[in-house]
Design an enzyme around this catalytic site. Structure first.
Site, PDB file in Angstrom:
ATOM      1  N   ASN A  16     -18.713 -34.771  40.894  1.00  0.00           N
ATOM      2  CA  ASN A  16     -17.741 -33.818  41.437  1.00  0.00           C
ATOM      3  C   ASN A  16     -16.573 -34.485  42.141  1.00  0.00           C
ATOM      4  OD1 ASN A  16     -19.376 -31.589  40.630  1.00  0.00           O
ATOM      5  ND2 ASN A  16     -20.715 -32.054  42.357  1.00  0.00           N
TER       6      ASN A  16
ATOM      7  N   THR B 252      26.085 -11.941  24.243  1.00  0.00           N
ATOM      8  CA  THR B 252      24.939 -11.227  24.795  1.00  0.00           C
ATOM      9  C   THR B 252      24.466 -10.253  23.736  1.00  0.00           C
ATOM     10  OG1 THR B 252      26.333  -9.520  25.788  1.00  0.00           O
ATOM     11  CG2 THR B 252      25.770 -11.409  27.175  1.00  0.00           C
TER      12      THR B 252
ATOM     13  N   SER C  74      14.307 -26.916   1.683  1.00  0.00           N
ATOM     14  CA  SER C  74      13.659 -26.058   0.701  1.00  0.00           C
ATOM     15  C   SER C  74      13.191 -26.896  -0.476  1.00  0.00           C
ATOM     16  CB  SER C  74      14.624 -24.972   0.212  1.00  0.00           C
ATOM     17  OG  SER C  74      14.060 -24.238  -0.853  1.00  0.00           O
ATOM     18  N   SER C  75      12.025 -26.551  -0.987  1.00  0.00           N
ATOM     19  CA  SER C  75      11.523 -27.216  -2.189  1.00  0.00           C
ATOM     20  C   SER C  75      12.040 -26.530  -3.452  1.00  0.00           C
ATOM     21  CB  SER C  75       9.988 -27.199  -2.199  1.00  0.00           C
ATOM     22  OG  SER C  75       9.515 -25.855  -2.196  1.00  0.00           O
TER      23      SER C  75
END
Length: 439
Positions: free
Chosen positions: A142, A187, A318-319
């Protein structure tokens, strides 16, 4: 392969002679296969465990409770482990039952067997130096484990604060670089007024500077240890000067400002210092995710002609579609932030589960805080070096529509809120002509 036998209260077990750990670690290996993350994945925890053990040995020797021969062997073993030896022998899973007993015993056994080797004995010859009676002398789990865990977090924060300081400097440099570059404020994802792009990056820097201060504050609380807790649990009396002596030696060994937290029970039950540290990590994670979100929006905003800033191109996006580039670094950092927020939820639940004077869930608290520290440090380093430092302002697109936004701001007092100002500009929008021409 040669084997050796060891004995504990449950009986005998055979260990390979290559193992520097002992029988209690072997039982923990069999019992706990939870996270798949052993102690040796966190070097700071190994180092602080050896710091606590060495400091305790030095204190026990100073108080006449441990011989010079044993103290010297323990000291040498701890130093050699901190220099990198036998880290692969710290094998217990970080998430374990018993409030960290297995981690503490793994350290005791590895240190004891290395100390035995230094003394010229074989592994397991504990009659000459014992893991419990000598390495763990005057301690309980402890205090030894809890103190080592707290200090390991403090050491880990050094890497995190270094990463934060570095990325803060990068934001400050970008603030200077873009100090004269106009930007349309927004905003609700709509354009409003104008500001300078540099001020956006200055805000990022100021926000992270606040978190560095928060982390340093948490470290102060984590350095207040509960090494006095042993006397609360052991029936045999502990030397009254043990805590004072151990803290003195631990301060010297660790170079950290260690103090005694005699009045607090947070190491045992409510885990206050850990909860606070985890909350700071969560707050930092939220800020990082917010910054990454802002960066992604700045790099692709349809109302201001796209690409107010350019992010470094790091890989194909991207593939399938050629030429697509995605903001992969901010995306990865945001996902890291989400995981850290989840870690904080676990820490809160584990802290709440503490019962009476002990929290048996402390291992999962340590596991999640150390994981968060590691993930945040790596994510910030990645964001800084792979993204922030390479950002450039895409000035022509910004300049193109700045006059339009200023014109709207100037005309707002004369435009009725009953009619959206863009209604006056519908023909201009249809013909893609500048807004000021339509006005």
């Amino acid at each position: 392969m040669n084997n050796r036998k060891e004995h504990d209260l449950l009986g005998d077990e055979t260990l390979p002679d290559t193992a520097w750990y002992g029988i209690q670690t072997l039982r923990a290996l069999r019992n706990f296969n939870t996270s798949g993350v052993p102690i040796h994945q966190f070097q700071d925890l190994i180092n602080t465990l050896t710091m606590v053990k060495q400091a305790s040995a030095e204190a026990n020797h100073e108080l006449g409770l441990l011989s010079s021969k044993k103290t010297n062997a323990i000291r040498q073993a701890c130093i050699r482990i901190r220099e990198g030896e036998l880290h692969n022998q710290f094998v217990v899973d970080l998430i374990q039952g018993g409030a960290g007993v297995s981690t503490n015993m793994n350290a005791n056994e590895v240190i004891a067997n290395l100390a035995l080797s230094i003394m010229g004995h074989e592994k397991g010859e504990y009659q000459y130096l014992h893991p419990n009676n000598d390495v763990n002398k005057s301690q309980t789990n402890n205090d030894a484990y809890a103190t080592a865990a707290r200090l390991s977090i403090v050491l880990s924060t050094q890497t995190l604060t270094h990463a934060l300081s570095s990325i803060k400097s990068s934001f400050e440099k970008k603030a200077e670089e873009f100090a004269r570059t106009p930007l349309v404020k927004g905003t609700h994802l709509q354009d409003t007024a104008t500001k300078m792009l540099g001020s956006e990056f200055a805000d990022f820097a100021a926000s992270l500077k606040e978190e560095i201060v928060n982390i340093q504050s948490a470290c102060t609380q984590l350095c207040a240890t509960n090494l006095n807790s042993t006397s609360q649990y052991q029936t045999n009396s502990v030397h009254p000067d043990y805590t004072k002596s151990t803290i003195k030696h631990l301060t010297h060994i660790s170079a950290l400002p260690i103090t005694s937290d005699k009045e607090s029970s947070d190491n045992h039950s409510d885990m206050e210092a850990f909860v606070k540290t985890s909350a700071i990590q969560r707050k930092l994670a939220i800020k990082l995710a917010k910054i990454c979100n802002a960066i992604c929006i700045l790099s692709n905003d349809p109302r201001t002609n796209f690409n107010e800033i350019n992010l470094p191109i790091t890989q194909a996006g991207s593939s399938l579609v050629p030429g697509v580039v995605s903001p992969v670094i901010p995306e990865a950092v945001s996902q890291t932030a989400f995981q850290v927020i989840g870690h904080d939820v676990t820490v809160c639940m584990a802290a709440e589960a503490g019962s009476q004077q002990l929290n048996a869930m402390e291992p999962v608290i340590i596991y999640n805080i150390l994981n968060s520290m590691k993930m945040l440090s790596s994510a910030i380093y990645m964001l800084n070096h792979r993204c922030i430092r390479g950002i450039t302002a895409n000035s022509p697109p910004i300049q193109l529509n700045i006059p339009d936004s200023r014109m709207l701001a100037a005309l707002m007092p004369d435009l009725s809120y009953g009619t959206h100002p863009l209604n006056h500009l519908s023909s201009a929008a249809a013909n893609t002509s500048p807004m000021k021409t339509a006005v």
